[in-house]
Design an enzyme around this catalytic site. Structure first.
Site, short mmCIF file in Angstrom:
data_model
loop_
_atom_site.label_atom_id
_atom_site.label_comp_id
_atom_site.label_asym_id
_atom_site.label_seq_id
_atom_site.Cartn_x
_atom_site.Cartn_y
_atom_site.Cartn_z
N ASN A 189 -24.52 -25.72 -32.33
CA ASN A 189 -23.64 -25.37 -33.70
C ASN A 189 -22.80 -24.47 -33.47
OD1 ASN A 189 -24.87 -27.15 -35.46
ND2 ASN A 189 -26.80 -25.82 -35.39
N HIS A 210 -21.84 -31.61 -27.74
CA HIS A 210 -23.21 -31.33 -27.11
C HIS A 210 -23.13 -31.12 -25.91
CE1 HIS A 210 -24.90 -33.51 -31.17
NE2 HIS A 210 -24.56 -32.23 -31.39
N LYS A 254 -17.62 -19.36 -20.24
CA LYS A 254 -18.55 -18.78 -19.68
C LYS A 254 -19.68 -19.76 -20.07
CE LYS A 254 -20.66 -15.63 -16.82
NZ LYS A 254 -20.95 -14.42 -17.49
N HIS A 255 -20.28 -20.45 -18.97
CA HIS A 255 -21.23 -21.42 -19.22
C HIS A 255 -20.83 -22.28 -20.33
CE1 HIS A 255 -24.30 -19.73 -16.43
NE2 HIS A 255 -24.01 -18.50 -17.14
#
Ligand SMILES: NC(=O)c1ncn([C@@H]2O[C@H](COP(=O)(O)O)[C@@H](O)[C@H]2O)c1NC=O
Length: 521
Positions: free
Chosen positions: A422, A521, A280-281
């Protein structure tokens, strides 16, 4: 457009060209060809005139000059609608060339050979071919340019039903393909040559980097409805990548679907065992390995039933009927991906019109580069394909991980690599229990992962935990110990490693260092 009377055929990749030339000959088209192509035609009984005989100049300089002649290029470039051009051709006794069929020296295949020398590469830079391609493409108002053997059949069929002519629309399409073909060819040359220094040394990244992607589709919108978007695919996408998808069901893929599908697929394909990943996302919200896709799905779903709503689900095994039924009965799903899908499974998903189903062939191949667009620039790196083995782990605590914990640590480490930093991942028994993603502080990520497990009703007692980068302080250790974790995997390398190891020892936790981090990232 007028009937094609004369064609110039000069191809390195000779697949399909005999049938094409035979068809052209049957339509009464005169064929001109360079040495190797002409010989192929002559050997197969197709009437052909060698370009050297046509121009009166032999092919010379080891083939560096074959078609680079005014009689060839004036015949291609003359505008048939300008009386001055027509008169000039007549004055010099130059017939028109109405169809150009060219594919180029195999530069990409040549440099892909491990022992390719600079000299080999340079000799495989085609000069005459692109010159003809560009000339014919420029004059597409009057000339048809064919660069792709897969177009032979349709071009011939069109001529057969169109008095030997090729329509304006087809010539326009062929022109775009031709300029794209030479652009990709020159990109490959530039990418290759700009990795070589004047002293012959090679660098990994070219001084100028050129990419060629072909549009697959325009999209309804981008990441948000006010953004326009399209999806592009590499000209030769690497095996096993999401771009090789075949959609077998459901409405059009969206921009976010493809981005999330990539994140899901890249993780699920790294497992040898039967696995299910729910994303998800762009972050995994449930991952599990099990004996069957059904059981893997049930475990992955149980990690975070709230976030799985509207998620992307991928398997590295065939999607079967039972699993498809379990998913569609259980939750709203945007997209299911698998290397194959049974007919019975497809019949189940077909009942839910909004569920998209993609088939993507499995492979461990990977992209040459990872890239990230920044304002006015591009960050380029090699992809993170490192897979640390248990034999490389270094146990740094008094407590040693059990064999079972080691298996779970490996699993957790693999998942953490695909969670945005993180990243904190609690696992047990080949199932994720809580995922903390994309937080600015590691201790908060640990807290969030523990809260999520609690919300899902999953106990963390005796769990293991992976952290994609080192714990900078002991606070993260205190949080995970309080939650019930008994083993930790992390890269190590913090200034305060001693403090973190002491905390682990205090809590009786086993901790292993991998020596590598997996920021994402
Ligand atoms: N030098 C030239 O004038 C020239 N004209 C055509 N070619 C290439 O010669 C190849 C075909 O050669 P052959 O028909 O001899 O197999 C084609 O890939 C074509 O792009 C040329 N070769 C390289 O530049």
């Amino acid at each position: 457009m007028a009937t094609i009377k004369q064609a110039l055929i000069s191809v390195s990749d000779k697949s399909g060209v005999l049938e094409f030339a035979r068809g052209l000959n049957d339509l009464g088209v005169k064929i001109l060809s360079t040495g190797g192509t002409a010989k192929l035609f002559a050997d197969n009984g197709i009437p052909v005139t060698e370009v050297a005989d046509y121009t009166g100049f032999p092919e010379m300089l080891d083939g560096r000059v074959k078609t680079l002649q005014p009689k060839v290029h004036a015949g291609i470039l003359a505008r048939r609608d300008l009386p001055e051009h027509v008169a000039t051709l007549a004055a010099h006794n130059i017939p028109t060339i109405d169809l150009v069929v060219v594919n180029l020296y195999p530069f990409a295949a040549t440099i892909a050979k491990p022992d390719c020398s600079l000299e080999d590469a340079v000799e495989n830079i085609d000069i005459g071919g692109p010159t003809m391609v560009r000339a014919a493409a420029k004059n597409h108002g009057h000339v048809a340019i064919v660069t792709d053997p897969s177009d032979y059949t349709s071009v011939l069929a069109e001529m057969q039903t169109n008095d030997g002519a090729v329509s304006d629309a087809t010539r326009f399409d062929l022109m775009k393909k031709a300029f794209s073909h030479t652009a990709a060819y020159d990109s490959a040359i530039s990418n290759y040559l700009t990795t070589i220094g004047s002293d012959g040394t090679k660098t990994e990244f070219p001084e100028q980097i050129n990419f060629n992607f072909a549009k697959v589709q325009d999209m309804r919108y981008g990441e948000n409805p006010h953004q326009n978007a399209a999806f592009y695919r590499e000209l030769n996408p690497v095996a096993g990548s999401i771009a090789n998808y075949t959609q077998v069901q459901g409405k059009e893929l969206s921009y976010n679907n493809i981005g999330d599908a990539d994140a899901t697929w890249e993780l699920v394909k790294t497992f040898d065992q039967c696995a299910c990943v729910i994303v998800k996302h762009a972050n995994p919200c449930g991952v599990a390995i099990a004996d069957t896709p059904l059981n893997a799905y049930k475990l992955a779903y149980a990690t975070d039933t709230t976030s799985a709503f509207g998620g992307i689900i991928a398997f590295n095994r065939e999607l079967d009927e039972q699993t498809a039924k379990q998913i569609t009965d259980n939750q709203f799903v945007e997209l299911i991906i698998a290397p194959s899908v049974t007919d019975a499974a497809l019949a189940i998903t077909a009942a839910k019109q909004n569920v998209r189903v993609l088939i993507v062939p499995l492979s461990n191949a990977h992209n040459q580069y990872d890239m990230k667009r920044v304002g006015g620039g591009l960050l380029v790196q090699t992809p993170d394909i490192l897979n640390v083995q248990a034999s490389q782990f270094k146990v740094v605590t008094k407590a040693q991980p059990s064999a079972e914990q080691l298996q779970d640590l490996l699993f957790a480490w693999r998942v953490a690599k695909y969670v945005k930093s993180n990243a904190i991942v609690f696992c047990r028994g080949g199932q994720t229990l809580g995922v903390g993603a994309g937080q600015m502080s590691r201790v908060d990520s640990t807290r969030i992962a523990a809260i999520k497990a609690q919300n899902a009703g999953l106990s963390l007692i005796g769990s293991v935990i992976a952290s994609d980068a080192f714990f900078p302080f002991r606070d993260g250790l205190d949080v995970l110990a309080e939650a019930g974790a008994k083993a930790v995997i992390q890269p190590g390398g913090s200034m305060r490693d001693a403090e973190v190891i002491a905390a682990a020892d205090e809590h009786g936790i086993a901790m292993v260092y991998t020596g590598y981090r997996h920021f994402r990232h």
